[in-house]
Enzyme design. Structure first.
Site, PDB file in Angstrom:
ATOM      1  N   ARG A   1       0.819  -1.221   0.000  1.00  0.00           N
ATOM      2  CA  ARG A   1       0.000   0.000   0.000  1.00  0.00           C
ATOM      3  C   ARG A   1       0.845   1.260   0.000  1.00  0.00           C
ATOM      4  O   ARG A   1       0.376   2.333  -0.381  1.00  0.00           O
ATOM      5  CB  ARG A   1      -1.000  -0.036   1.149  1.00  0.00           C
ATOM      6  CG  ARG A   1      -2.116  -1.052   0.920  1.00  0.00           C
ATOM      7  CD  ARG A   1      -3.116  -1.042   2.045  1.00  0.00           C
ATOM      8  NE  ARG A   1      -2.622  -1.718   3.207  1.00  0.00           N
ATOM      9  CZ  ARG A   1      -2.885  -2.984   3.523  1.00  0.00           C
ATOM     10  NH1 ARG A   1      -3.680  -3.697   2.750  1.00  0.00           N
ATOM     11  NH2 ARG A   1      -2.382  -3.534   4.596  1.00  0.00           N
TER      12      ARG A   1
ATOM     13  N   GLU B   1       2.393  -9.523  15.069  1.00  0.00           N
ATOM     14  CA  GLU B   1       1.546  -9.986  16.171  1.00  0.00           C
ATOM     15  C   GLU B   1       1.739 -11.497  16.385  1.00  0.00           C
ATOM     16  O   GLU B   1       1.907 -11.963  17.507  1.00  0.00           O
ATOM     17  CB  GLU B   1       0.091  -9.664  15.855  1.00  0.00           C
ATOM     18  CG  GLU B   1      -0.787  -9.679  17.084  1.00  0.00           C
ATOM     19  CD  GLU B   1      -2.221  -9.320  16.734  1.00  0.00           C
ATOM     20  OE1 GLU B   1      -2.473  -8.914  15.588  1.00  0.00           O
ATOM     21  OE2 GLU B   1      -3.077  -9.474  17.622  1.00  0.00           O
TER      22      GLU B   1
HETATM   23  P1  AMP Z   1       2.568  -1.834  11.669  1.00  0.00           P
HETATM   24  O1  AMP Z   1       3.827  -2.564  11.332  1.00  0.00           O
HETATM   25  O2  AMP Z   1       1.819  -2.448  12.815  1.00  0.00           O
HETATM   26  O3  AMP Z   1       2.779  -0.354  11.866  1.00  0.00           O
HETATM   27  O4  AMP Z   1       1.581  -2.051  10.464  1.00  0.00           O
HETATM   28  C1  AMP Z   1       1.698  -1.270   9.389  1.00  0.00           C
HETATM   29  C2  AMP Z   1       1.189  -1.925   8.130  1.00  0.00           C
HETATM   30  O5  AMP Z   1      -0.018  -2.663   8.324  1.00  0.00           O
HETATM   31  C3  AMP Z   1       0.899  -0.845   7.144  1.00  0.00           C
HETATM   32  O6  AMP Z   1       1.581  -1.219   5.975  1.00  0.00           O
HETATM   33  C4  AMP Z   1      -0.598  -0.841   6.943  1.00  0.00           C
HETATM   34  O7  AMP Z   1      -0.868  -0.963   5.591  1.00  0.00           O
HETATM   35  C5  AMP Z   1      -1.138  -2.044   7.685  1.00  0.00           C
HETATM   36  N1  AMP Z   1      -2.124  -1.754   8.760  1.00  0.00           N
HETATM   37  C6  AMP Z   1      -1.991  -2.100  10.063  1.00  0.00           C
HETATM   38  N2  AMP Z   1      -3.067  -1.768  10.767  1.00  0.00           N
HETATM   39  C7  AMP Z   1      -3.919  -1.179   9.913  1.00  0.00           C
HETATM   40  C8  AMP Z   1      -5.249  -0.603  10.052  1.00  0.00           C
HETATM   41  N3  AMP Z   1      -5.903  -0.573  11.213  1.00  0.00           N
HETATM   42  N4  AMP Z   1      -5.804  -0.075   8.945  1.00  0.00           N
HETATM   43  C9  AMP Z   1      -5.160  -0.104   7.763  1.00  0.00           C
HETATM   44  N5  AMP Z   1      -3.944  -0.622   7.569  1.00  0.00           N
HETATM   45  C10 AMP Z   1      -3.324  -1.175   8.622  1.00  0.00           C
END
Ligand code: AMP
Length: 172
Positions: free
Chosen positions: A59, A96
């Site tokens: 994305r 996770e």
């Molecule tokens: P993180 O590593 O937890 O910061 O997750 C980031 C990645 O997961 C990003 O590339 C987002 O595209 C996706 N992501 C995680 N949580 C969400 C959410 N609640 N809504 C949309 N995309 C999310």
């Protein structure tokens, strides 16, 4: 900003129960919202001499490409394992459940680069922290970090190093 917000679709319980997913496809398909996102992102970095924008699969490729184009910079993909064809650097990070890996081409960034690393959403910050490690190991002059959406309740900024400037267009 309110206009972009009005075009972001909030999907409950996706991809798993209890997660509120911020779906940017509904903003990207709207010409006015896409234009505002591209313009507002680029305004954050106009005077910073940015030479490369790194987008995180998948994305982060959309906003990252637009930002690179607007700034007259190059675009570099940071990808899931096995997708990049030439010599890569890899970084493992905790998810996770279990671990994940992202990769970047070893010759994608050089020491004279000023880099923005872009992803669509900052959640826990694990993905971006891994991308920062990869880019840092290629020794660019400066690293900026950018998101379209920041989910402040998850405190993802705490997972990112202090020496990178972080900006987001929209905070929830
Ligand atoms: P993180 O590593 O937890 O910061 O997750 C980031 C990645 O997961 C990003 O590339 C987002 O595209 C996706 N992501 C995680 N949580 C969400 C959410 N609640 N809504 C949309 N995309 C999310």
């Amino acid at each position: 900003m309110e206009y972009i917000k009005s075009k972001i679709r909030e999907v409950a319980d996706y991809p798993s129960k209890g997660i509120l997913f911020y779906d940017l496809t509904t903003a990207f398909k709207d010409p006015r919202a896409l234009h505002i996102i591209g313009w507002d992102l680029s305004q954050l970095y106009r005077d910073k001499g940015v030479t490369k924008v790194v987008g995180i699969e998948s994305r982060g490729f959309i906003g990252g490409s637009i930002l690179a184009f607007e700034l007259g910079a190059g675009f570099v993909p940071c990808r899931k394992p096995g997708k990049l064809p030439a010599d890569t650097l890899r970084q493992e990070y905790a998810k996770e459940y279990g671990t994940d890996v992202i990769e970047i081409h070893r010759d994608a960034i050089t020491p004279d680069d000023i880099v923005v690393i872009h992803d669509d959403v900052l959640a826990t910050g694990g993905t971006m922290a891994a991308a920062i490690k990869l880019v840092k190991s290629l020794n660019p002059k400066k690293i900026y970090v950018n998101f379209i959406i920041e989910l402040s309740a998850l405190n993802g900024r705490a997972a990112l190093p202090d020496d990178v400037e972080v900006t987001s267009l929209i905070t929830y």
